[in-house]
Design a protein around this motif. Structure first.
Motif, short mmCIF file in Angstrom:
data_model
loop_
_atom_site.label_atom_id
_atom_site.label_comp_id
_atom_site.label_asym_id
_atom_site.label_seq_id
_atom_site.Cartn_x
_atom_site.Cartn_y
_atom_site.Cartn_z
N MET A 87 0.83 -1.21 0.00
CA MET A 87 0.00 0.00 0.00
C MET A 87 0.87 1.26 0.00
N LEU A 88 1.90 1.30 0.85
CA LEU A 88 2.79 2.45 0.91
C LEU A 88 3.48 2.69 -0.43
N ASP A 89 3.92 1.62 -1.08
CA ASP A 89 4.53 1.75 -2.42
C ASP A 89 3.53 2.34 -3.41
N HIS A 90 2.32 1.80 -3.37
CA HIS A 90 1.29 2.24 -4.31
C HIS A 90 0.99 3.73 -4.16
N ILE A 91 0.74 4.17 -2.94
CA ILE A 91 0.22 5.53 -2.74
C ILE A 91 1.31 6.60 -2.77
N THR A 92 2.58 6.18 -2.86
CA THR A 92 3.67 7.16 -2.94
C THR A 92 4.36 7.13 -4.30
N LEU A 93 4.87 5.99 -4.69
CA LEU A 93 5.69 5.91 -5.90
C LEU A 93 4.89 6.12 -7.17
N VAL A 94 3.72 5.48 -7.25
CA VAL A 94 2.94 5.61 -8.49
C VAL A 94 2.48 7.05 -8.73
N PRO A 95 1.91 7.76 -7.74
CA PRO A 95 1.55 9.16 -7.98
C PRO A 95 2.74 10.04 -8.33
N LEU A 96 3.91 9.77 -7.74
CA LEU A 96 5.10 10.56 -8.06
C LEU A 96 5.55 10.33 -9.49
N VAL A 97 5.49 9.08 -9.95
CA VAL A 97 5.82 8.81 -11.36
C VAL A 97 4.84 9.53 -12.29
N ILE A 98 3.57 9.48 -11.95
CA ILE A 98 2.56 10.16 -12.76
C ILE A 98 2.83 11.67 -12.78
N ALA A 99 3.16 12.23 -11.62
CA ALA A 99 3.41 13.67 -11.53
C ALA A 99 4.58 14.09 -12.39
N LEU A 105 5.60 17.40 -19.84
CA LEU A 105 4.83 18.06 -20.89
C LEU A 105 4.64 19.52 -20.51
N GLN A 106 5.25 20.41 -21.27
CA GLN A 106 5.28 21.82 -20.90
C GLN A 106 4.30 22.69 -21.68
N ASP A 107 3.43 22.09 -22.46
CA ASP A 107 2.48 22.90 -23.23
C ASP A 107 1.38 23.46 -22.35
N GLN A 108 1.07 22.76 -21.26
CA GLN A 108 0.05 23.23 -20.33
C GLN A 108 0.24 22.53 -18.98
N GLN A 109 -0.33 23.12 -17.93
CA GLN A 109 -0.25 22.52 -16.61
C GLN A 109 -1.39 21.51 -16.46
N ARG A 110 -1.04 20.25 -16.47
CA ARG A 110 -2.05 19.20 -16.33
C ARG A 110 -2.21 18.83 -14.86
N ARG A 111 -3.45 18.61 -14.45
CA ARG A 111 -3.75 18.36 -13.04
C ARG A 111 -3.20 17.01 -12.57
N ILE A 112 -2.63 17.05 -11.39
CA ILE A 112 -2.08 15.83 -10.78
C ILE A 112 -3.04 15.26 -9.74
N TRP A 113 -3.81 16.14 -9.07
CA TRP A 113 -4.63 15.69 -7.94
C TRP A 113 -5.65 14.61 -8.28
N PRO A 114 -6.25 14.57 -9.50
CA PRO A 114 -7.20 13.45 -9.74
C PRO A 114 -6.52 12.09 -9.65
N TRP A 115 -5.24 12.02 -10.08
CA TRP A 115 -4.53 10.75 -10.02
C TRP A 115 -4.14 10.41 -8.59
N VAL A 116 -3.85 11.45 -7.80
CA VAL A 116 -3.55 11.23 -6.38
C VAL A 116 -4.79 10.71 -5.66
N MET A 117 -5.96 11.26 -6.01
CA MET A 117 -7.19 10.85 -5.34
C MET A 117 -7.53 9.39 -5.60
N THR A 118 -7.09 8.84 -6.73
CA THR A 118 -7.36 7.42 -7.01
C THR A 118 -6.72 6.51 -5.96
N GLN A 119 -5.70 7.04 -5.28
CA GLN A 119 -5.00 6.21 -4.30
C GLN A 119 -5.83 5.96 -3.04
N THR A 120 -6.90 6.73 -2.86
CA THR A 120 -7.80 6.45 -1.74
C THR A 120 -8.43 5.07 -1.89
#
Length: 384
Positions: A87-99, A105-120
């Protein structure tokens, strides 16, 4: 660590600890060092360096909690230990890789929080597994995360296509700007997922997961150090990120009427002056040079069904061809690499790819066939 025998495998423990120390060193380097060691001429995005450093630190901490929890806490309760550590690996490493993938990608600021919320959902699955004392919770966590990674992969490929289109619409030189290699990180993530969370107790897979971690650290160091921060110069104003500029102009592009003299302005201020030979010439800089603006120019190229990158590189290819003809006429010995540099290209590989795209043959083939070809070739037609 899933495998009990890994605790007694000295070689594995040395590899395990060594990678943790390497991750810490890499994180400290990215966090503290201001200059760029791998590519000194490149200025990478600061936010990307910080996100990557955070990932390295968390990767090292992950190694610590597996070892500590496995030996000093819950050493006799394998199920709960695995659920908590996974669980600790999932909720830390995967969101950080996604972030950090999104920050590439520098064309626009894409939201990270929806992917973080999936870890709930992962936390909920862990609670189910611990409360029921069943492997079902562990399997549920892994399946949920696999689904999240699959959905993100589809989204990221779409975003990457958008980003590459944006690069072609705004930059003449794409060196140190393209990030298609980031797909390799997604592949590595899936490979680690497969080796790390399947067949627990399989020592070859334990070794493989560490090797993949080492590859990811090396890849991210290279990628962060060689990716340029994309900015524009706004006269005497401070630098503004291209993502901010892109967002500011989006509301003005609808129903925009492009001035009819854009084509003649390009001929007069870009083609006649050979402005296209300038390295790293951006759409913004060209717009200022011809007395227009980025939005008009972008829409003009869209109406011509070309990209800015194609427009500039085509002019450079024509310039190269003329230089080669002149050298042949004067019996001067030159190389294609020398002429490509004089024609505005940073690298020969970029030039060679552009030449084949526009002429349908390699530059070597064209140079060999040139004496037998008429001077007025179809490739000489101007773009109006």
């Amino acid at each position: 660590m899933y495998a009990e025998q890994s605790i007694h495998d000295l070689i594995f423990l040395m590899l395990y600890g060594g990678i943790a120390m390497l991750a810490i060193a890499a994180g400290v380097y990215l966090w503290m060092r201001q200059s760029n060691a791998i590519a000194p001429a490149v200025t990478p995005p600061k936010s990307l360096r910080r996100w990557t450093a955070a990932f390295f630190f968390m990767a090292a901490i992950s190694h610590v909690w597996w070892y500590v929890i496995g030996i000093y806490w819950l050493s006799d309760d394998r199920l709960v230990r695995n659920i908590i550590c996974v669980m600790l690996d999932h909720i830390t490493l995967v969101p950080l890789v996604i972030a950090l993938l999104l920050r590439l990608l520098q064309d626009q600021q894409r939201r990270i929080w929806p992917w973080v919320m999936t870890q709930t959902l992962i936390i909920g699955a862990a609670v189910v597994g611990i409360s029921t004392r069943s492997d079902y919770g562990l399997d549920l966590m892994n399946n949920i995360q696999l689904g999240v990674i699959a959905v993100f992969s589809i989204y990221y490929i779409y975003a990457l296509v958008q980003y590459n289109r944006w690069l072609n619409e705004n930059y003449a030189d794409l060196e140190n700007k393209q990030v298609w290699q980031s797909l390799l990180l997604l592949v590595a993530l899936l490979l680690i997922y497969e080796t790390y969370f399947t067949n627990p107790g399989d020592m070859p897979k334990e070794y493989m997961s560490q090797v993949f971690t080492l590859v990811i650290i090396a890849f991210l160091l290279w990628r962060v150090e060689t990716l340029s921060e994309l900015t524009i110069n706004c006269g005497n104003a401070s630098k503004v990120s291209m993502s901010e500029e892109n967002g500011m102009e989006q509301s003005f592009t609808r129903d925009l009427v492009v001035p009819s003299n854009i084509g003649s302005m390009l001929e007069r201020h870009c083609e006649a002056t050979q402005l296209y030979l300038q390295h790293d010439l951006t759409l913004q800089q060209l717009a200022i040079a011809i007395g227009s603006n980025r939005t008009y120019l972008s829409k003009y190229f869209a109406q011509q069904d070309i990209t800015y990158n194609n427009y500039i590189n085509r002019l450079r290819i024509l310039h190269f061809m003329q230089l080669y003809r002149d050298s042949c006429a004067s019996l001067r010995s030159v190389t294609a690499a020398e002429l490509a540099q004089q024609s505005g290209f940073h690298s020969y590989s970029t030039f060679a790819a552009a030449f084949k795209h526009f002429n349908g043959q390699t530059v070597t083939t064209w140079m060999k066939a040139y004496p037998q070809e008429p001077t007025d070739s179809g490739a000489n037609t101007k773009l109006n």
